[in-house]
Design a protein around this motif. Structure first.
Motif, PDB file in Angstrom:
ATOM      1  N   ARG A  36     113.378  85.209 -50.489  1.00  0.00           N
ATOM      2  CA  ARG A  36     114.201  84.179 -49.843  1.00  0.00           C
ATOM      3  C   ARG A  36     114.472  84.541 -48.385  1.00  0.00           C
ATOM      4  O   ARG A  36     114.466  83.676 -47.504  1.00  0.00           O
ATOM      5  CB  ARG A  36     115.508  84.029 -50.614  1.00  0.00           C
ATOM      6  N   LEU A  39     111.490  83.557 -46.408  1.00  0.00           N
ATOM      7  CA  LEU A  39     111.392  82.110 -46.227  1.00  0.00           C
ATOM      8  C   LEU A  39     112.427  81.576 -45.244  1.00  0.00           C
ATOM      9  O   LEU A  39     112.185  80.586 -44.555  1.00  0.00           O
ATOM     10  CB  LEU A  39     111.537  81.406 -47.577  1.00  0.00           C
ATOM     11  N   LEU A  40     113.586  82.218 -45.176  1.00  0.00           N
ATOM     12  CA  LEU A  40     114.652  81.738 -44.285  1.00  0.00           C
ATOM     13  C   LEU A  40     114.634  82.408 -42.910  1.00  0.00           C
ATOM     14  O   LEU A  40     115.490  82.108 -42.074  1.00  0.00           O
ATOM     15  CB  LEU A  40     116.016  81.959 -44.943  1.00  0.00           C
ATOM     16  N   SER A  41     113.677  83.309 -42.654  1.00  0.00           N
ATOM     17  CA  SER A  41     113.696  84.053 -41.395  1.00  0.00           C
ATOM     18  C   SER A  41     113.212  83.238 -40.203  1.00  0.00           C
ATOM     19  O   SER A  41     113.409  83.639 -39.062  1.00  0.00           O
ATOM     20  CB  SER A  41     112.846  85.321 -41.519  1.00  0.00           C
ATOM     21  N   ASN A  42     112.570  82.089 -40.452  1.00  0.00           N
ATOM     22  CA  ASN A  42     112.074  81.218 -39.382  1.00  0.00           C
ATOM     23  C   ASN A  42     111.187  81.964 -38.386  1.00  0.00           C
ATOM     24  O   ASN A  42     111.259  81.762 -37.183  1.00  0.00           O
ATOM     25  CB  ASN A  42     113.230  80.541 -38.629  1.00  0.00           C
ATOM     26  N   GLY A  43     110.354  82.869 -38.886  1.00  0.00           N
ATOM     27  CA  GLY A  43     109.429  83.594 -38.025  1.00  0.00           C
ATOM     28  C   GLY A  43     110.025  84.783 -37.309  1.00  0.00           C
ATOM     29  O   GLY A  43     109.339  85.419 -36.508  1.00  0.00           O
ATOM     30  N   ASP A  44     111.291  85.083 -37.536  1.00  0.00           N
ATOM     31  CA  ASP A  44     111.912  86.251 -36.909  1.00  0.00           C
ATOM     32  C   ASP A  44     111.220  87.515 -37.426  1.00  0.00           C
ATOM     33  O   ASP A  44     111.162  87.749 -38.627  1.00  0.00           O
ATOM     34  CB  ASP A  44     113.401  86.284 -37.255  1.00  0.00           C
TER      35      ASP A  44
END
Length: 98
Positions: A36, A39-44
């Motif tokens: 998760r 998936l929530l890192s937004n490319g970070d």
């Protein structure tokens, strides 16, 4: 060999089954929490790295314990117990206040 000994019976003492279930109950939610995070890192890059490393650390011991519970075997148990214990311990240490 005594008649009571069956060499085809998988090695599965009760305490080992309890350890396997504890590792499963702890590692599977941790693994999905790290997925998760990916998936929530937004490319970070930090989120991707930590999520990927966490997933690689938590899911293999869970799969080793699933294999152990399905087929038995000391090696699968040893891999799952040692790797799972280290993973669970590291995550508990990470939750301590800094």
């Amino acid at each position: 060999m005594p008649a009571s000994v069956n060499p085809t019976t998988p090695w599965r003492p009760a305490w080992a089954v309890v350890v396997a279930l504890v590792v499963l109950v702890a590692c599977i939610p941790l693994g999905f929490a790290f997925i998760r995070l990916i998936l929530l890192s937004n490319g970070d890059p930090v989120g991707l790295f930590v999520g990927g490393l966490g997933t690689l650390a938590t899911l293999p011991p869970a799969f080793a314990m699933i294999r152990y519970l399905a087929r038995g075997g000391r090696t699968a148990f040893a891999v799952g117990a040692i790797w799972g214990g280290l993973t669970i311990g590291m995550n508990l240490l990470a939750m301590l206040p800094h």
